[in-house]
Design a protein around this motif. Structure first.
Motif, PDB file in Angstrom:
ATOM      1  N   LEU A  56       0.555  10.553   1.767  1.00  0.00           N
ATOM      2  CA  LEU A  56       0.837  10.963   3.275  1.00  0.00           C
ATOM      3  C   LEU A  56      -0.022  10.376   4.359  1.00  0.00           C
ATOM      4  O   LEU A  56       0.341   9.993   5.343  1.00  0.00           O
ATOM      5  CB  LEU A  56       0.889  12.261   3.454  1.00  0.00           C
ATOM      6  N   ALA A  57      -1.372  10.274   4.038  1.00  0.00           N
ATOM      7  CA  ALA A  57      -2.507   9.746   4.935  1.00  0.00           C
ATOM      8  C   ALA A  57      -1.971   8.209   5.250  1.00  0.00           C
ATOM      9  O   ALA A  57      -2.023   7.675   6.236  1.00  0.00           O
ATOM     10  CB  ALA A  57      -3.663   9.926   4.428  1.00  0.00           C
ATOM     11  N   VAL A  58      -1.728   7.547   4.162  1.00  0.00           N
ATOM     12  CA  VAL A  58      -1.228   6.129   4.120  1.00  0.00           C
ATOM     13  C   VAL A  58      -0.200   6.063   5.157  1.00  0.00           C
ATOM     14  O   VAL A  58      -0.082   4.924   5.886  1.00  0.00           O
ATOM     15  CB  VAL A  58      -1.126   5.300   2.833  1.00  0.00           C
ATOM     16  N   THR A  59       1.009   6.821   4.876  1.00  0.00           N
ATOM     17  CA  THR A  59       1.910   6.558   5.640  1.00  0.00           C
ATOM     18  C   THR A  59       1.961   6.820   7.149  1.00  0.00           C
ATOM     19  O   THR A  59       2.134   6.043   8.016  1.00  0.00           O
ATOM     20  CB  THR A  59       3.138   7.770   5.424  1.00  0.00           C
ATOM     21  N   ALA A  60       0.916   7.852   7.588  1.00  0.00           N
ATOM     22  CA  ALA A  60       0.545   8.110   8.809  1.00  0.00           C
ATOM     23  C   ALA A  60      -0.397   7.196   9.402  1.00  0.00           C
ATOM     24  O   ALA A  60       0.036   6.886  10.470  1.00  0.00           O
ATOM     25  CB  ALA A  60      -0.336   9.566   8.742  1.00  0.00           C
ATOM     26  N   LEU A  61      -1.242   6.504   8.735  1.00  0.00           N
ATOM     27  CA  LEU A  61      -2.057   5.587   9.276  1.00  0.00           C
ATOM     28  C   LEU A  61      -1.239   4.253   9.456  1.00  0.00           C
ATOM     29  O   LEU A  61      -1.249   3.614  10.674  1.00  0.00           O
ATOM     30  CB  LEU A  61      -3.229   5.174   8.219  1.00  0.00           C
ATOM     31  N   MET A  62      -0.228   4.062   8.699  1.00  0.00           N
ATOM     32  CA  MET A  62       0.615   2.827   9.125  1.00  0.00           C
ATOM     33  C   MET A  62       1.450   2.923  10.121  1.00  0.00           C
ATOM     34  O   MET A  62       1.734   2.078  10.851  1.00  0.00           O
ATOM     35  CB  MET A  62       1.653   2.675   7.555  1.00  0.00           C
ATOM     36  N   VAL A  63       2.046   4.397  10.336  1.00  0.00           N
ATOM     37  CA  VAL A  63       2.944   4.618  11.470  1.00  0.00           C
ATOM     38  C   VAL A  63       2.096   4.310  12.704  1.00  0.00           C
ATOM     39  O   VAL A  63       2.608   3.940  13.781  1.00  0.00           O
ATOM     40  CB  VAL A  63       3.600   5.886  11.423  1.00  0.00           C
ATOM     41  N   MET A  64       0.758   4.950  12.805  1.00  0.00           N
ATOM     42  CA  MET A  64      -0.063   4.993  13.785  1.00  0.00           C
ATOM     43  C   MET A  64      -0.348   3.343  14.058  1.00  0.00           C
ATOM     44  O   MET A  64      -0.222   3.050  15.556  1.00  0.00           O
ATOM     45  CB  MET A  64      -1.207   5.798  13.808  1.00  0.00           C
ATOM     46  N   ALA A  65      -0.597   2.614  13.066  1.00  0.00           N
ATOM     47  CA  ALA A  65      -1.107   1.134  13.304  1.00  0.00           C
ATOM     48  C   ALA A  65       0.202   0.559  13.962  1.00  0.00           C
ATOM     49  O   ALA A  65       0.098  -0.366  14.867  1.00  0.00           O
ATOM     50  CB  ALA A  65      -1.530   0.524  11.879  1.00  0.00           C
ATOM     51  N   THR A  74       0.680   3.730  -3.212  1.00  0.00           N
ATOM     52  CA  THR A  74       0.441   5.380  -3.146  1.00  0.00           C
ATOM     53  C   THR A  74       1.619   6.217  -3.399  1.00  0.00           C
ATOM     54  O   THR A  74       1.553   7.407  -4.076  1.00  0.00           O
ATOM     55  CB  THR A  74       0.059   5.701  -1.585  1.00  0.00           C
ATOM     56  N   TRP A  75       2.766   5.992  -2.971  1.00  0.00           N
ATOM     57  CA  TRP A  75       4.082   6.810  -3.527  1.00  0.00           C
ATOM     58  C   TRP A  75       4.251   6.600  -5.094  1.00  0.00           C
ATOM     59  O   TRP A  75       4.884   7.496  -5.579  1.00  0.00           O
ATOM     60  CB  TRP A  75       5.164   6.492  -2.722  1.00  0.00           C
ATOM     61  N   SER A  76       4.059   5.505  -5.482  1.00  0.00           N
ATOM     62  CA  SER A  76       4.099   5.500  -6.799  1.00  0.00           C
ATOM     63  C   SER A  76       3.223   6.346  -7.739  1.00  0.00           C
ATOM     64  O   SER A  76       3.467   6.922  -8.665  1.00  0.00           O
ATOM     65  CB  SER A  76       4.014   3.963  -7.409  1.00  0.00           C
ATOM     66  N   ALA A  77       1.784   6.193  -7.122  1.00  0.00           N
ATOM     67  CA  ALA A  77       0.710   7.238  -7.757  1.00  0.00           C
ATOM     68  C   ALA A  77       1.342   8.660  -7.813  1.00  0.00           C
ATOM     69  O   ALA A  77       1.142   9.338  -8.625  1.00  0.00           O
ATOM     70  CB  ALA A  77      -0.391   7.078  -7.079  1.00  0.00           C
ATOM     71  N   VAL A  78       2.076   9.021  -6.575  1.00  0.00           N
ATOM     72  CA  VAL A  78       2.460  10.305  -6.580  1.00  0.00           C
ATOM     73  C   VAL A  78       3.601  10.491  -7.637  1.00  0.00           C
ATOM     74  O   VAL A  78       3.496  11.597  -8.497  1.00  0.00           O
ATOM     75  CB  VAL A  78       3.199  10.478  -5.166  1.00  0.00           C
ATOM     76  N   ALA A  79       4.505   9.656  -7.907  1.00  0.00           N
ATOM     77  CA  ALA A  79       5.635   9.648  -8.975  1.00  0.00           C
ATOM     78  C   ALA A  79       4.976   9.809 -10.359  1.00  0.00           C
ATOM     79  O   ALA A  79       5.132  10.536 -11.165  1.00  0.00           O
ATOM     80  CB  ALA A  79       6.530   8.272  -8.794  1.00  0.00           C
ATOM     81  N   VAL A  80       4.010   8.990 -10.541  1.00  0.00           N
ATOM     82  CA  VAL A  80       3.252   8.961 -11.760  1.00  0.00           C
ATOM     83  C   VAL A  80       2.408  10.293 -12.135  1.00  0.00           C
ATOM     84  O   VAL A  80       2.378  10.787 -13.189  1.00  0.00           O
ATOM     85  CB  VAL A  80       2.298   7.792 -11.943  1.00  0.00           C
ATOM     86  N   HIS A  92       8.941  -1.274  12.396  1.00  0.00           N
ATOM     87  CA  HIS A  92       8.189  -1.111  11.308  1.00  0.00           C
ATOM     88  C   HIS A  92       7.404   0.253  10.890  1.00  0.00           C
ATOM     89  O   HIS A  92       7.688   0.556   9.832  1.00  0.00           O
ATOM     90  CB  HIS A  92       7.003  -2.105  11.283  1.00  0.00           C
ATOM     91  N   ALA A  93       7.306   0.974  12.061  1.00  0.00           N
ATOM     92  CA  ALA A  93       6.821   2.403  12.003  1.00  0.00           C
ATOM     93  C   ALA A  93       8.059   3.133  11.372  1.00  0.00           C
ATOM     94  O   ALA A  93       7.883   3.912  10.602  1.00  0.00           O
ATOM     95  CB  ALA A  93       6.531   2.729  13.352  1.00  0.00           C
ATOM     96  N   ALA A  94       9.400   2.891  11.961  1.00  0.00           N
ATOM     97  CA  ALA A  94      10.391   3.431  11.490  1.00  0.00           C
ATOM     98  C   ALA A  94      10.805   3.460  10.178  1.00  0.00           C
ATOM     99  O   ALA A  94      11.095   4.215   9.079  1.00  0.00           O
ATOM    100  CB  ALA A  94      11.522   3.449  12.412  1.00  0.00           C
ATOM    101  N   LEU A  95      10.580   2.072   9.693  1.00  0.00           N
ATOM    102  CA  LEU A  95      11.038   1.827   8.201  1.00  0.00           C
ATOM    103  C   LEU A  95       9.793   2.463   7.293  1.00  0.00           C
ATOM    104  O   LEU A  95      10.369   2.883   6.414  1.00  0.00           O
ATOM    105  CB  LEU A  95      10.681   0.302   8.074  1.00  0.00           C
ATOM    106  N   SER A  96       8.481   2.477   7.805  1.00  0.00           N
ATOM    107  CA  SER A  96       7.523   3.096   6.864  1.00  0.00           C
ATOM    108  C   SER A  96       7.905   4.741   6.653  1.00  0.00           C
ATOM    109  O   SER A  96       7.835   5.234   5.457  1.00  0.00           O
ATOM    110  CB  SER A  96       6.263   3.138   7.617  1.00  0.00           C
ATOM    111  N   VAL A  97       8.232   5.399   7.868  1.00  0.00           N
ATOM    112  CA  VAL A  97       8.566   6.715   7.499  1.00  0.00           C
ATOM    113  C   VAL A  97       9.669   6.797   6.856  1.00  0.00           C
ATOM    114  O   VAL A  97       9.938   7.707   5.962  1.00  0.00           O
ATOM    115  CB  VAL A  97       8.858   7.425   9.321  1.00  0.00           C
ATOM    116  N   ALA A 123       0.745  -1.329  -0.009  1.00  0.00           N
ATOM    117  CA  ALA A 123       0.098  -0.089   0.110  1.00  0.00           C
ATOM    118  C   ALA A 123       0.961   1.219  -0.139  1.00  0.00           C
ATOM    119  O   ALA A 123       0.463   2.292  -0.649  1.00  0.00           O
ATOM    120  CB  ALA A 123      -0.918   0.011   1.384  1.00  0.00           C
ATOM    121  N   LEU A 124       2.080   1.332   0.809  1.00  0.00           N
ATOM    122  CA  LEU A 124       2.802   2.411   0.934  1.00  0.00           C
ATOM    123  C   LEU A 124       3.537   2.464  -0.507  1.00  0.00           C
ATOM    124  O   LEU A 124       3.522   3.814  -1.198  1.00  0.00           O
ATOM    125  CB  LEU A 124       4.000   2.036   1.838  1.00  0.00           C
TER     126      LEU A 124
END
Length: 189
Positions: free
Chosen positions: A47-56, A13-19, A65-70, A9-10
């Motif tokens: 950014l929302a997906v990243t934030a949700l992943m870090v919170m989860a 979403t970042w690939s979509a930003v690049a596209v 895993h949170a640090a890796l996501s960030v 998912a991360l």
């Protein structure tokens, strides 16, 4: 939560930003200033997906895993910001359609009308062809009254020079090959 299953998912979403950045010239030629809305929405979702992943991950005490996501998200942001996406699109589009660009010059020099597949090379509007010469403009973006940005076939010029494109002064930004250049005009985005 399966930690490794959320990383796609991360990546997505970042690939979509690049596209959205890579297709920025194409998007702008199709939907105008709304392309900023599409690009902004892609950034917001990433950014929302990243934030949700870090919170989860934080809630489940999976701090690595949170640090890796960030870290992956920051790396993606820096990578996206560091790339000149206009150059990537302009050069890629030219090389993808190089045979069509050559055929367009042959049609113009012979004074023949352009078939539809060659007319569609202009991202916005119609090609501006001076038959019998090799001066051809393929607008990617056009101004309301005058000016354009896009591909131009010219016999003699150099990058860094200025030339006229539809009544506006344009910077000859990149040489693409076979007499084709990319011009930045008065339609700055």
């Amino acid at each position: 939560m399966r930690s490794l299953l959320v990383y796609p998912a991360l990546l997505l979403t970042w690939s979509a930003v690049a596209v959205t950045h890579l297709s920025g010239v194409w998007l702008y030629s199709r939907i105008g200033p709304l392309n900023w809305l599409v690009t902004g929405l892609a950034w917001l979702v990433a950014l929302a997906v990243t934030a949700l992943m870090v919170m989860a991950f934080g809630l489940h005490r999976r701090y690595r895993h949170a640090a890796l996501s960030v870290s992956l998200s920051v790396l993606a942001m820096v990578g996206i910001a560091a790339v000149d996406w206009t150059s990537a699109f302009v050069h890629g589009y030219y090389h993808w359609h190089r045979d069509d660009f050559r055929a367009l010059v042959e049609h113009a020099e012979a004074g023949r009308p352009l078939p539809e597949n060659l007319r569609s090379l202009a991202l916005q509007g119609d090609p501006i062809v001076h038959y019998g010469s090799s001066s051809i403009m393929l607008p990617a973006l056009t101004g309301l009254v005058d000016g354009a940005t896009g591909y131009m076939h010219m016999t003699v010029t150099r990058t860094g020079a200025f030339t006229d494109c539809l009544g506006d002064r344009c910077l000859v930004r990149w040489y693409l090959g076979d007499g084709w250049f990319w011009l930045d005009g008065g339609t700055r985005r």
